[in-house]
Design a protein around this motif. Structure first.
Motif, PDB file in Angstrom:
ATOM      1  N   ALA A   1       0.822  -1.207   0.000  1.00  0.00           N
ATOM      2  CA  ALA A   1       0.000   0.000   0.000  1.00  0.00           C
ATOM      3  C   ALA A   1       0.857   1.259   0.000  1.00  0.00           C
ATOM      4  CB  ALA A   1      -0.935  -0.003   1.209  1.00  0.00           C
ATOM      5  N   GLU A   2       1.967   1.241   0.734  1.00  0.00           N
ATOM      6  CA  GLU A   2       2.848   2.408   0.714  1.00  0.00           C
ATOM      7  C   GLU A   2       3.520   2.540  -0.647  1.00  0.00           C
ATOM      8  OE1 GLU A   2       6.312   4.569   3.376  1.00  0.00           O
ATOM      9  OE2 GLU A   2       5.990   2.414   3.592  1.00  0.00           O
ATOM     10  N   ALA A   3       3.907   1.420  -1.224  1.00  0.00           N
ATOM     11  CA  ALA A   3       4.582   1.459  -2.526  1.00  0.00           C
ATOM     12  C   ALA A   3       3.676   1.996  -3.621  1.00  0.00           C
ATOM     13  CB  ALA A   3       5.073   0.054  -2.898  1.00  0.00           C
ATOM     14  N   THR A   4       2.367   1.753  -3.506  1.00  0.00           N
ATOM     15  CA  THR A   4       1.419   2.171  -4.548  1.00  0.00           C
ATOM     16  C   THR A   4       0.675   3.452  -4.204  1.00  0.00           C
ATOM     17  OG1 THR A   4      -0.331   0.812  -3.568  1.00  0.00           O
ATOM     18  CG2 THR A   4       1.048  -0.222  -5.251  1.00  0.00           C
ATOM     19  N   GLY A   5       0.816   3.927  -2.967  1.00  0.00           N
ATOM     20  CA  GLY A   5       0.056   5.101  -2.551  1.00  0.00           C
ATOM     21  C   GLY A   5      -1.410   4.812  -2.307  1.00  0.00           C
ATOM     22  N   ALA A   6      -1.743   3.561  -1.987  1.00  0.00           N
ATOM     23  CA  ALA A   6      -3.138   3.182  -1.768  1.00  0.00           C
ATOM     24  C   ALA A   6      -3.700   3.867  -0.533  1.00  0.00           C
ATOM     25  CB  ALA A   6      -3.240   1.671  -1.614  1.00  0.00           C
ATOM     26  N   GLY A   7      -5.011   4.082  -0.539  1.00  0.00           N
ATOM     27  CA  GLY A   7      -5.687   4.737   0.565  1.00  0.00           C
ATOM     28  C   GLY A   7      -6.074   3.767   1.664  1.00  0.00           C
ATOM     29  N   GLY A   8      -6.677   4.314   2.720  1.00  0.00           N
ATOM     30  CA  GLY A   8      -7.040   3.513   3.870  1.00  0.00           C
ATOM     31  C   GLY A   8      -8.084   2.450   3.576  1.00  0.00           C
ATOM     32  N   ALA A   9      -9.058   2.764   2.726  1.00  0.00           N
ATOM     33  CA  ALA A   9     -10.090   1.778   2.399  1.00  0.00           C
ATOM     34  C   ALA A   9      -9.496   0.600   1.642  1.00  0.00           C
ATOM     35  CB  ALA A   9     -11.196   2.434   1.581  1.00  0.00           C
ATOM     36  N   GLU A  10      -8.566   0.880   0.739  1.00  0.00           N
ATOM     37  CA  GLU A  10      -7.902  -0.205   0.001  1.00  0.00           C
ATOM     38  C   GLU A  10      -7.060  -1.064   0.935  1.00  0.00           C
ATOM     39  OE1 GLU A  10      -6.529   1.496  -4.156  1.00  0.00           O
ATOM     40  OE2 GLU A  10      -6.510   3.060  -2.614  1.00  0.00           O
ATOM     41  N   LEU A  11      -6.384  -0.420   1.877  1.00  0.00           N
ATOM     42  CA  LEU A  11      -5.580  -1.154   2.849  1.00  0.00           C
ATOM     43  C   LEU A  11      -6.466  -2.068   3.691  1.00  0.00           C
ATOM     44  CD1 LEU A  11      -2.908  -1.658   4.403  1.00  0.00           C
ATOM     45  CD2 LEU A  11      -3.500   0.326   5.827  1.00  0.00           C
ATOM     46  N   ALA A  12      -7.590  -1.556   4.162  1.00  0.00           N
ATOM     47  CA  ALA A  12      -8.482  -2.353   5.007  1.00  0.00           C
ATOM     48  C   ALA A  12      -9.028  -3.561   4.253  1.00  0.00           C
ATOM     49  CB  ALA A  12      -9.630  -1.488   5.519  1.00  0.00           C
TER      50      ALA A  12
ATOM     51  N   LEU B   1      -1.100   7.982  16.390  1.00  0.00           N
ATOM     52  CA  LEU B   1      -1.158   6.734  15.637  1.00  0.00           C
ATOM     53  C   LEU B   1      -2.507   6.052  15.828  1.00  0.00           C
ATOM     54  CD1 LEU B   1       0.612   5.108  13.740  1.00  0.00           C
ATOM     55  CD2 LEU B   1       1.682   4.045  15.723  1.00  0.00           C
ATOM     56  N   VAL B   2      -3.004   6.056  17.043  1.00  0.00           N
ATOM     57  CA  VAL B   2      -4.332   5.489  17.316  1.00  0.00           C
ATOM     58  C   VAL B   2      -5.397   6.246  16.533  1.00  0.00           C
ATOM     59  CG1 VAL B   2      -6.096   5.121  19.072  1.00  0.00           C
ATOM     60  CG2 VAL B   2      -3.705   4.604  19.583  1.00  0.00           C
ATOM     61  N   ALA B   3      -5.348   7.566  16.591  1.00  0.00           N
ATOM     62  CA  ALA B   3      -6.342   8.376  15.896  1.00  0.00           C
ATOM     63  C   ALA B   3      -6.296   8.148  14.395  1.00  0.00           C
ATOM     64  CB  ALA B   3      -6.123   9.861  16.223  1.00  0.00           C
ATOM     65  N   ALA B   4      -5.096   8.045  13.840  1.00  0.00           N
ATOM     66  CA  ALA B   4      -4.958   7.834  12.401  1.00  0.00           C
ATOM     67  C   ALA B   4      -5.519   6.481  11.988  1.00  0.00           C
ATOM     68  CB  ALA B   4      -3.489   7.942  12.000  1.00  0.00           C
ATOM     69  N   ALA B   5      -5.226   5.431  12.758  1.00  0.00           N
ATOM     70  CA  ALA B   5      -5.741   4.101  12.430  1.00  0.00           C
ATOM     71  C   ALA B   5      -7.259   4.079  12.495  1.00  0.00           C
ATOM     72  CB  ALA B   5      -5.139   3.062  13.371  1.00  0.00           C
ATOM     73  N   ARG B   6      -7.824   4.702  13.515  1.00  0.00           N
ATOM     74  CA  ARG B   6      -9.276   4.710  13.677  1.00  0.00           C
ATOM     75  C   ARG B   6      -9.957   5.563  12.610  1.00  0.00           C
ATOM     76  NH1 ARG B   6      -9.867   0.118  16.077  1.00  0.00           N
ATOM     77  NH2 ARG B   6      -9.140   0.036  18.241  1.00  0.00           N
ATOM     78  N   ALA B   7      -9.215   6.475  12.015  1.00  0.00           N
ATOM     79  CA  ALA B   7      -9.781   7.325  10.960  1.00  0.00           C
ATOM     80  C   ALA B   7      -9.586   6.718   9.577  1.00  0.00           C
ATOM     81  CB  ALA B   7      -9.150   8.711  11.015  1.00  0.00           C
ATOM     82  N   GLY B   8      -9.018   5.524   9.507  1.00  0.00           N
ATOM     83  CA  GLY B   8      -8.815   4.876   8.212  1.00  0.00           C
ATOM     84  C   GLY B   8      -7.691   5.480   7.406  1.00  0.00           C
ATOM     85  N   ALA B   9      -6.609   5.844   8.073  1.00  0.00           N
ATOM     86  CA  ALA B   9      -5.481   6.483   7.385  1.00  0.00           C
ATOM     87  C   ALA B   9      -4.814   5.514   6.415  1.00  0.00           C
ATOM     88  CB  ALA B   9      -4.467   6.981   8.410  1.00  0.00           C
ATOM     89  N   SER B  10      -4.075   6.085   5.486  1.00  0.00           N
ATOM     90  CA  SER B  10      -3.337   5.284   4.518  1.00  0.00           C
ATOM     91  C   SER B  10      -2.103   4.671   5.171  1.00  0.00           C
ATOM     92  CB  SER B  10      -2.896   6.156   3.346  1.00  0.00           C
ATOM     93  OG  SER B  10      -1.909   7.098   3.770  1.00  0.00           O
ATOM     94  N   ALA B  11      -1.504   3.705   4.479  1.00  0.00           N
ATOM     95  CA  ALA B  11      -0.275   3.104   4.972  1.00  0.00           C
ATOM     96  C   ALA B  11       0.828   4.145   5.092  1.00  0.00           C
ATOM     97  CB  ALA B  11       0.160   1.978   4.042  1.00  0.00           C
ATOM     98  N   THR B  12       0.903   5.048   4.135  1.00  0.00           N
ATOM     99  CA  THR B  12       1.938   6.081   4.164  1.00  0.00           C
ATOM    100  C   THR B  12       1.820   6.937   5.419  1.00  0.00           C
ATOM    101  OG1 THR B  12       2.020   6.141   1.758  1.00  0.00           O
ATOM    102  CG2 THR B  12       2.894   8.058   2.927  1.00  0.00           C
TER     103      THR B  12
END
Length: 474
Positions: free
Chosen positions: A117-128, A444-455
């Protein structure tokens, strides 16, 4: 050929792009956080030479700077980052477990998904979606290897590490999802990955650091398989059920097709994956539960003898050879010792959730002395329940002859006794806080709960403590 096992799994994975059930999406957020916390805590482990060694190895290989090694901030090719991060995720033996397959799905799958996901710039929804699909496929493969009449995972009976074998295929699904492979391409990625998974678990018995690398190698192989599929390599359509396929090669053709394929997308084995409260081999957890309960009723200095009763199949891991388990070679080896972990529960700090990474900073003489008084035996009830749950009974004879006993039929963290939201938060804060300042842990907790990207997640994981530790070790 569209109804082959691999194509059905690939079709399911591709369908995850259309959206996840709310419970699954929330669960995935927690899995990602747990992996990040375990990775960050691994840098503070005094007996943690495996992950720095892997990082040194991949830096020798060089390559495109596509993805981040969690904590240290080193930029690496995606497969190499997955290798480092998967090793970190499994280094403390603090990663989640699926039952009754007895494998650790998040440690190989999440690092593969993050790297891709970081290599491709994928978003949080794609990561999930990638994490959910990869863990589900991994768990389903593990479930297929559990036959009730055998009373155990067939992988485990043969000395094979189901985590690294099935995790490679789950990691390929996760990475392939992020790389945008269609269902046919995901089937190819699984087919390629089936030639890459491996792992033997003798290190559980007699030591060695290679087991920590198993999840890293599975993540690395999964990302590599997905990239190969992206570039045009193909896999056999009957790679799972074929005459010379996955199940024949690993399990002599014995497997449960229903457990593998039934109700895909409706019944989520992902949601049956349990978090670990203690950083030790999961087979030791019910014994730790018993010891922590008895600790409230006795003074450890009064203990004369301890009998630990566990499921017969786990004796090979936590009780044999007896002389090795009574006197572990290293703090990491001690995590796989029934006697030493029981002694730790009685004599340790009681921090975090009862037993913490700090309890394995060294081999404590007092705990070694108590471990020498522990005798491990097979217990009929624990054997009956295994591996649907991990059970144990602890009988303690005190000076003066009194005997105290405590039994658990399902260890803490299981579906019957799940960790609370606060328990999981405490575990993450303690783990991540070993490498990050308090405000970064909260971010980090807030970002994960907000569906942040891998980057975004990986940028928040970079730590001076981790980077210094990585440099100091090589």
């Amino acid at each position: 050929m569209t109804t082959t096992h691999v194509r059905l799994l690939a079709d399911f994975a591709a369908s995850c792009r259309d959206g996840l059930p709310a419970a699954v999406r929330t669960d995935v957020e927690g899995r990602v956080l747990d992996v990040l916390g375990n990775c960050l805590a691994a840098y503070a482990e005094p007996d943690g030479d495996a992950a720095p060694a892997v990082l040194r190895a991949v830096r020798r290989w060089s390559g495109a700077e596509e993805a981040t090694a969690i904590g240290s901030g080193h930029r690496l090719p995606a497969p190499s980052a997955a290798l480092v991060n998967g090793t970190l995720a499994h280094a403390l033996d603090y990663d989640d477990t699926h039952l009754p397959s007895v494998l650790h799905p998040s440690a190989p799958v999440v690092p593969a998904a993050l790297a891709a996901a970081e290599a491709t710039g994928a978003g949080g929804a794609e990561l999930a979606a990638a994490v959910a699909a990869g863990i589900e496929v991994c768990n389903r493969l593990g479930m297929a290897s559990y036959l009730p009449e055998a009373g155990n995972s067939l992988f485990f009976d043969r000395g094979q590490h189901a985590t690294s074998i099935c995790g490679t295929l789950g990691a390929a699904v996760a990475a392939g999802m992020v790389y945008g492979l269609p269902a046919a391409g995901l089937a190819d990625a699984i087919g390629i990955a089936a030639s890459m998974g491996s792992g033997v678990i003798e290190a559980n018995r007699t030591g060695g650091t290679v087991k920590r690398v198993h999840c890293g190698w599975a993540a690395h192989a999964g990302v590599s398989a997905a990239v190969m599929a992206l570039e045009g390599v193909t896999g056999p359509p009957t790679v799972l059920e074929g005459r010379f396929g996955f199940f024949q090669a690993w399990l002599d053709g014995r497997y449960d097709a229903g457990a593998l394929l039934d109700d895909l997308g409706d019944r989520w084995e992902l949601l049956r994956t349990v978090y670990k409260p203690y950083p030790t081999n999961h087979f030791t957890h019910p014994a730790i539960d018993c010891a922590l309960a008895l600790r409230e009723r006795l003074d450890p200095v009064q203990i004369e003898e301890i009998e630990l009763g566990v499921a017969a199949p786990v004796l090979r891991t936590i009780a044999e050879p007896p002389e090795e388990k009574a006197a572990p070679r290293s703090p990491y080896h001690a995590k796989f010792s029934g006697p030493y972990t029981v002694a730790t529960a009685f004599l340790g700090s009681g921090a975090v959730l009862g037993v913490s990474p700090d309890d394995f900073a060294d081999l404590d003489p007092a705990r070694l002395a108590l471990a020498a008084r522990v005798r491990c035996v097979a217990d009929a009830r624990a054997t009956e329940l295994f591996p649907r749950s991990f059970a144990a009974v602890l009988r303690v004879r005190l000076a003066g002859g009194a005997v105290l006993e405590h039994r658990v039929d399902s260890s803490r963290g299981s579906p019957e006794h799940p960790l609370t939201v606060e328990d999981l938060a405490r575990k993450f804060r303690d783990n991540a806080g070993r490498a990050l300042p308090e405000d970064r842990v909260a971010a980090l907790v807030a970002a994960a709960r907000a569906g942040a990207s891998a980057t975004q997640l990986l940028s928040l994981s970079v730590s001076p403590v981790a980077a210094t530790g990585a440099r100091d070790r090589g």
